[in-house]
Design an enzyme around this catalytic site. Structure first.
Site, PDB file in Angstrom:
ATOM      1  CG  HIS A   1      -0.878   3.741   4.815  1.00 40.39           C
ATOM      2  ND1 HIS A   1      -1.728   3.107   5.704  1.00 40.39           N
ATOM      3  CD2 HIS A   1      -0.441   2.801   3.950  1.00 40.39           C
ATOM      4  CE1 HIS A   1      -1.813   1.831   5.372  1.00 40.39           C
ATOM      5  NE2 HIS A   1      -1.039   1.621   4.310  1.00 40.39           N
TER       6      HIS A   1
ATOM      7  CB  SER B   1      -0.933   0.009   1.211  1.00 38.81           C
ATOM      8  OG  SER B   1      -0.199  -0.132   2.421  1.00 38.81           O
TER       9      SER B   1
ATOM     10  CG  ASP C   1      -3.054   4.696   8.595  1.00 34.21           C
ATOM     11  OD1 ASP C   1      -2.102   5.501   8.655  1.00 34.21           O
ATOM     12  OD2 ASP C   1      -3.330   4.059   7.562  1.00 34.21           O
TER      13      ASP C   1
END
Length: 223
Positions: free
Chosen positions: A197, A41, A194
Site C-alpha cells: 500500500h 484497500s 507492507d
C-alpha cells in the site's frame, strides 16, 4: 404620487434590465459531478490518515483545477473483483454520474484465475453500461511468479475490456510511482512497510497520474 410611481417604475425597469444582462453574461455554474470509485484497500485508503487517502487526495486535486466533484469512496479492504461485482448494482445510486473501477489486486494475491477476474470485471462494466455511465478502468499488472501465461492473461484483460466497453483506461494503478515503466530505486519512500500500500506521498504521486484521466471522465459525464 404619479411622479414617484414613474420614478419607481424606472428604477424597477433598470434593475430588471441589469439582472437580465447579468443572467446572459454570467458564466453558467457547472453542476456537481458524482463519481463512484469502486475498488479495494488502495481506493479505501488503507494505512493512511483519512485526508491522505486516494479519494480525498483525488478530490482535492480535481477541486484545485476547478472541477466540482464528489467522489464516493467505494473501496473495501480485501475486496476482489467478485466482491466488486456483488455490490456494483446497489453502489451505483441514482445520483452517480460516472464510475472508476480499480480492482484486481486481491485477485492477484489470491492467485484467482484470470478468466474468473475477467468475467467479474465484465459484469461490473455491464452494470455501468446499463446505467449509461462513463467508466475509467484502472488496471493492475501481474507479477511473473505465476508464470508467463497467467501474466499474459491477467494483464490483457484490462485493455481488452476497456476496448470492448469503450471505457477510459489507465494500465496500472501504480503508474504514478513508475519511472520509465519500472519501479524507482527509492520506491520505499512512497510505500508503507507492507510493500503493498502507498503512503501519503505515494498516493499523491498516484493521483498525479490518475487525475488527468478522471478529468476526461468528468468531461464524458457532462457531455
Amino acid at each position: 404620487m404619479l411622479g414617484l410611481l414613474t420614478y419607481g417604475s424606472g428604477i424597477w425597469r433598470n434593475k430588471a434590465g441589469a439582472l437580465a444582462l447579468m443572467a446572459l453574461t454570467s458564466p453558467v455554474m457547472a453542476e456537481q459531478t458524482d463519481i463512484l470509485a469502486l475498488g479495494d484497500s488502495l481506493t479505501q485508503g488503507y494505512g493512511v490518515l483519512d485526508h491522505e487517502g486516494f479519494v480525498p487526495q483525488l478530490t482535492n486535486w480535481l477541486t484545485a483545477r476547478g472541477h466540482d466533484v464528489r467522489i464516493v469512496n467505494g473501496g473495501v479492504s480485501g475486496d476482489t473483483t467478485a466482491g466488486g461485482l456483488a455490490r456494483a448494482e446497489w453502489s451505483l445510486t441514482p445520483e452517480i454520474d460516472a464510475m472508476i473501477v480499480a480492482l484486481g489486486g486481491n485477485d492477484l494475491l489470491r492467485g484467482i484465475a484470470p478468466e474468473v477476474a475477467r468475467a467479474n470485471l465484465d459484469g461490473i462494466l455491464t452494470v455501468a453500461r446499463s446505467r449509461d455511465l462513463p467508466v475509467l478502468l484502472i488496471g493492475m499488472e501481474a507479477p511473473g511468479n505465476y508464470g508467463p501465461d497467467y501474466k499474459t492473461d491477467f494483464d490483457s484483460m484490462y485493455p481488452d475490456l476497456a476496448a470492448a466497453y469503450d471505457t477510459l483506461y489507465l494500465p496500472n494503478f501504480f503508474a504514478g510511482l513508475m519511472v520509465d515503466g519500472a519501479p524507482p530505486q527509492n520506491l520505499s519512500d512512497f510505500m508503507q512497510l507492507d510493500g503493498i500500500h502507498p503512503n501519503a506521498a505515494g498516493v499523491a504521486r498516484i493521483v498525479e497520474a490518475v487525475g488527468p484521466e478522471v478529468e476526461t471522465l468528468v468531461e464524458r459525464a457532462n457531455d
